[in-house]
Design a protein around this motif. Structure first.
Motif, PDB file in Angstrom:
ATOM      1  N   MET A  19       8.050  -2.564  18.519  1.00  0.00           N
ATOM      2  CA  MET A  19       7.335  -2.698  17.252  1.00  0.00           C
ATOM      3  C   MET A  19       6.574  -1.422  16.914  1.00  0.00           C
ATOM      4  SD  MET A  19       5.933  -6.631  17.536  1.00  0.00           S
ATOM      5  CE  MET A  19       5.181  -6.556  15.912  1.00  0.00           C
ATOM      6  N   PHE A  20       6.054  -0.759  17.933  1.00  0.00           N
ATOM      7  CA  PHE A  20       5.327   0.497  17.726  1.00  0.00           C
ATOM      8  C   PHE A  20       6.255   1.555  17.134  1.00  0.00           C
ATOM      9  CE2 PHE A  20       3.427   4.511  19.191  1.00  0.00           C
ATOM     10  CZ  PHE A  20       2.101   4.332  18.821  1.00  0.00           C
ATOM     11  N   ASN A  21       7.444   1.647  17.685  1.00  0.00           N
ATOM     12  CA  ASN A  21       8.426   2.608  17.186  1.00  0.00           C
ATOM     13  C   ASN A  21       8.859   2.252  15.762  1.00  0.00           C
ATOM     14  OD1 ASN A  21      10.118   4.897  17.518  1.00  0.00           O
ATOM     15  ND2 ASN A  21      11.864   3.566  17.981  1.00  0.00           N
ATOM     16  N   HIS A  22       9.010   0.957  15.496  1.00  0.00           N
ATOM     17  CA  HIS A  22       9.375   0.503  14.150  1.00  0.00           C
ATOM     18  C   HIS A  22       8.274   0.856  13.148  1.00  0.00           C
ATOM     19  CE1 HIS A  22      11.120  -1.982  11.003  1.00  0.00           C
ATOM     20  NE2 HIS A  22       9.973  -2.641  10.887  1.00  0.00           N
ATOM     21  N   ALA A  23       7.016   0.695  13.548  1.00  0.00           N
ATOM     22  CA  ALA A  23       5.893   1.017  12.660  1.00  0.00           C
ATOM     23  C   ALA A  23       5.881   2.505  12.313  1.00  0.00           C
ATOM     24  CB  ALA A  23       4.578   0.618  13.326  1.00  0.00           C
ATOM     25  N   ILE A  24       6.194   3.341  13.293  1.00  0.00           N
ATOM     26  CA  ILE A  24       6.247   4.784  13.030  1.00  0.00           C
ATOM     27  C   ILE A  24       7.355   5.098  12.029  1.00  0.00           C
ATOM     28  CG2 ILE A  24       6.748   7.033  14.078  1.00  0.00           C
ATOM     29  CD1 ILE A  24       5.363   6.034  16.621  1.00  0.00           C
ATOM     30  N   ARG A  25       8.506   4.427  12.190  1.00  0.00           N
ATOM     31  CA  ARG A  25       9.613   4.653  11.249  1.00  0.00           C
ATOM     32  C   ARG A  25       9.262   4.159   9.843  1.00  0.00           C
ATOM     33  NH1 ARG A  25      12.910   2.575  15.495  1.00  0.00           N
ATOM     34  NH2 ARG A  25      13.279   0.695  14.253  1.00  0.00           N
ATOM     35  N   MET A  26       8.344   3.195   9.747  1.00  0.00           N
ATOM     36  CA  MET A  26       7.902   2.712   8.435  1.00  0.00           C
ATOM     37  C   MET A  26       6.953   3.696   7.753  1.00  0.00           C
ATOM     38  SD  MET A  26       7.147  -1.329   9.269  1.00  0.00           S
ATOM     39  CE  MET A  26       6.799  -1.799   7.563  1.00  0.00           C
ATOM     40  N   GLY A  27       6.526   4.714   8.486  1.00  0.00           N
ATOM     41  CA  GLY A  27       5.621   5.704   7.912  1.00  0.00           C
ATOM     42  C   GLY A  27       4.173   5.520   8.314  1.00  0.00           C
ATOM     43  N   LEU A  28       3.893   4.595   9.212  1.00  0.00           N
ATOM     44  CA  LEU A  28       2.522   4.391   9.672  1.00  0.00           C
ATOM     45  C   LEU A  28       2.145   5.475  10.676  1.00  0.00           C
ATOM     46  CD1 LEU A  28       2.591   0.513  10.126  1.00  0.00           C
ATOM     47  CD2 LEU A  28       1.319   1.783   8.393  1.00  0.00           C
ATOM     48  N   GLU A  29       0.945   6.001  10.531  1.00  0.00           N
ATOM     49  CA  GLU A  29       0.482   7.084  11.403  1.00  0.00           C
ATOM     50  C   GLU A  29      -0.656   6.581  12.287  1.00  0.00           C
ATOM     51  OE1 GLU A  29      -0.560  10.435   9.043  1.00  0.00           O
ATOM     52  OE2 GLU A  29       1.462  10.699   8.201  1.00  0.00           O
ATOM     53  N   PHE A  30      -0.392   6.540  13.570  1.00  0.00           N
ATOM     54  CA  PHE A  30      -1.400   6.101  14.528  1.00  0.00           C
ATOM     55  C   PHE A  30      -2.227   7.302  14.990  1.00  0.00           C
ATOM     56  CE2 PHE A  30       1.961   2.974  14.727  1.00  0.00           C
ATOM     57  CZ  PHE A  30       1.284   1.768  14.833  1.00  0.00           C
ATOM     58  N   PRO A  31      -3.541   7.151  15.056  1.00  0.00           N
ATOM     59  CA  PRO A  31      -4.390   8.264  15.514  1.00  0.00           C
ATOM     60  C   PRO A  31      -4.352   8.397  17.041  1.00  0.00           C
ATOM     61  CG  PRO A  31      -5.754   6.368  14.974  1.00  0.00           C
ATOM     62  CD  PRO A  31      -4.346   5.985  14.629  1.00  0.00           C
ATOM     63  N   VAL A  32      -3.175   8.757  17.548  1.00  0.00           N
ATOM     64  CA  VAL A  32      -2.986   8.899  18.995  1.00  0.00           C
ATOM     65  C   VAL A  32      -2.274  10.217  19.274  1.00  0.00           C
ATOM     66  CG1 VAL A  32      -2.891   6.403  19.366  1.00  0.00           C
ATOM     67  CG2 VAL A  32      -0.774   7.658  18.928  1.00  0.00           C
ATOM     68  N   ARG A  33      -2.296  10.614  20.533  1.00  0.00           N
ATOM     69  CA  ARG A  33      -1.635  11.850  20.932  1.00  0.00           C
ATOM     70  C   ARG A  33      -0.140  11.616  21.165  1.00  0.00           C
ATOM     71  NH1 ARG A  33      -5.364  12.889  26.048  1.00  0.00           N
ATOM     72  NH2 ARG A  33      -4.683  10.711  26.254  1.00  0.00           N
ATOM     73  N   GLU A  34       0.611  12.688  21.126  1.00  0.00           N
ATOM     74  CA  GLU A  34       2.053  12.592  21.376  1.00  0.00           C
ATOM     75  C   GLU A  34       2.329  12.059  22.777  1.00  0.00           C
ATOM     76  OE1 GLU A  34       4.750  13.016  19.562  1.00  0.00           O
ATOM     77  OE2 GLU A  34       3.588  13.398  17.744  1.00  0.00           O
ATOM     78  N   THR A  35       1.475  12.430  23.716  1.00  0.00           N
ATOM     79  CA  THR A  35       1.671  11.937  25.084  1.00  0.00           C
ATOM     80  C   THR A  35       1.498  10.424  25.157  1.00  0.00           C
ATOM     81  OG1 THR A  35      -0.670  12.443  25.523  1.00  0.00           O
ATOM     82  CG2 THR A  35       0.971  14.097  26.171  1.00  0.00           C
ATOM     83  N   ASP A  36       0.609   9.876  24.315  1.00  0.00           N
ATOM     84  CA  ASP A  36       0.432   8.419  24.271  1.00  0.00           C
ATOM     85  C   ASP A  36       1.685   7.743  23.723  1.00  0.00           C
ATOM     86  OD1 ASP A  36      -2.201   8.478  25.255  1.00  0.00           O
ATOM     87  OD2 ASP A  36      -2.993   8.915  23.253  1.00  0.00           O
TER      88      ASP A  36
END
Length: 355
Positions: free
Chosen positions: A206-223
């Motif tokens: 779901m996290f990966n799907h949210a990113i593909r939807m254009g949602l931007e999480f305030p987290v680091r790339e390593t996270d």
């Protein structure tokens, strides 16, 4: 001649009315046991001789109850509380109460209305529930473990964010939800915190799907890499596992995790007579998000018609809830007080398993 008042305490009490200075009553000290009770002299009328009434305040008297009476009353209070507690447990055993699930409600909110080119929600009341039930922290879900954030809350929050984004509503709610996940992203990879079933597949998917939807999480790339790695590790574990329940487990988490673990026919082999997958609103709704199924939609319609704006984690869930209650009563050692109710539940569970 000795003064008759000598050696005694006295007080002058004025009579009510304007003639008080001319009329006064000399009140001799009452015996000691009376004065402790509180002696009151009341005058009635102005021209008639005063009548005196004596009142004793019982609150000032010491307790006259023997110790065994107080002990008996204490035991009676305990028996009353135990009776009330037993009645409450019996009520929960016979008629379970359903708690709303933010996670399952979010999945139901994602289901598109048929014949609308998937552009409108089938259950807008669930979308509205999400908008009305965000916590001030930015999260959704029930905090069952007393923690500020746990994996269940993070999963519920992620599902609610995706549901709102899908229908382009609640931008402020989405922003607060993203910030909540960003602040607590370390919880996702904390092995010491209890994980819901399938979390290591469902959350990364779901996290990966949210990113593909254009949602931007305030987290680091390593996270982000760490979260996606959870899914890879779980898939490796499952690849080397041989068990009878493996296929059912994959069917249960595949649709929600948005990963292609089984084909459609394999997943739908687990559809029950009531139209659901595993009596789970979330798993059933996840099927409808990807494809239409009439029986699955009927199942969700029946639940929403019962609960209105939200849905529980499992429905019908009576037997699941009741068995967990039986297990709890066994563990704390008081199951013998509910033998009749427990036998009835076990009989019902046996019948359900034979279906």
């Amino acid at each position: 001649m000795a003064n008759p008042t000598q050696g005694r305490s006295s007080s002058i009490l004025p009579v009510s009315g304007r003639q008080a200075p001319q009329q006064a009553v000399l009140l001799w000290a009452a015996p000691q046991f009376v004065s402790k009770c509180g002696l009151h002299v009341l005058h009635h009328g102005r021209r008639k001789p005063p009548r005196r009434s004596f009142t004793c305040s019982a609150s000032r008297l010491p307790s006259t109850e023997p110790p065994y009476v107080e002990e008996m009353l204490a035991r009676e209070n305990i028996r009353t509380r135990n009776t009330e507690r037993k009645a409450r447990i019996q009520k929960h055993l016979e008629k379970p109460e359903f708690s709303p699930s933010a996670y399952d409600t979010a999945w139901v909110a994602m289901v598109p209305l048929p014949d609308t080119d998937r552009q409108a929600p089938c259950f807008p009341q669930c979308v509205e529930w999400i908008l009305q039930n965000q916590h001030c922290s930015g999260s959704w879900g029930i905090n069952q473990f007393g923690l500020l954030a746990n994996k269940d809350i993070l999963l519920s929050t992620l599902a609610c964010i995706i549901a709102l984004k899908k229908w382009n509503v609640g931008s402020d709610h989405i922003s607060r939800g993203l910030e909540f996940i960003g602040r607590n992203i370390s919880t996702v990879m904390d092995k010491q915190i209890v994980s819901p079933i399938g979390f290591n597949l469902i959350f990364p998917g779901m996290f990966n799907h949210a990113i593909r939807m254009g949602l931007e999480f305030p987290v680091r790339e390593t996270d982000i890499s760490g979260i996606l790695h959870l899914c890879e590790m779980e898939l490796r574990r499952l690849a080397g596992e041989e068990s009878n329940g493996k296929e059912a487990y994959l069917a249960f988490v595949a649709e929600e995790g948005l990963v292609s673990l089984l084909d459609r026919n394999e997943v739908m082999n687990f559809q029950r007579k009531n139209g659901s997958l595993f009596n789970s609103p979330a798993a059933t709704a996840a099927v409808l998000v990807h494809r239409y199924d009439d029986k699955a939609l009927q199942y969700l319609n029946s639940i929403v018609s019962i609960f209105g704006t939200t849905v529980p984690t499992v429905y019908p869930q009576n037997i699941y809830y009741q068995l967990s209650m039986v297990d709890m009563l066994e563990k704390i050692g008081i199951s013998r007080h509910f033998s009749s109710e427990i036998n009835s539940i076990l009989d019902k569970a046996y019948i359900e398993m034979r279906k």
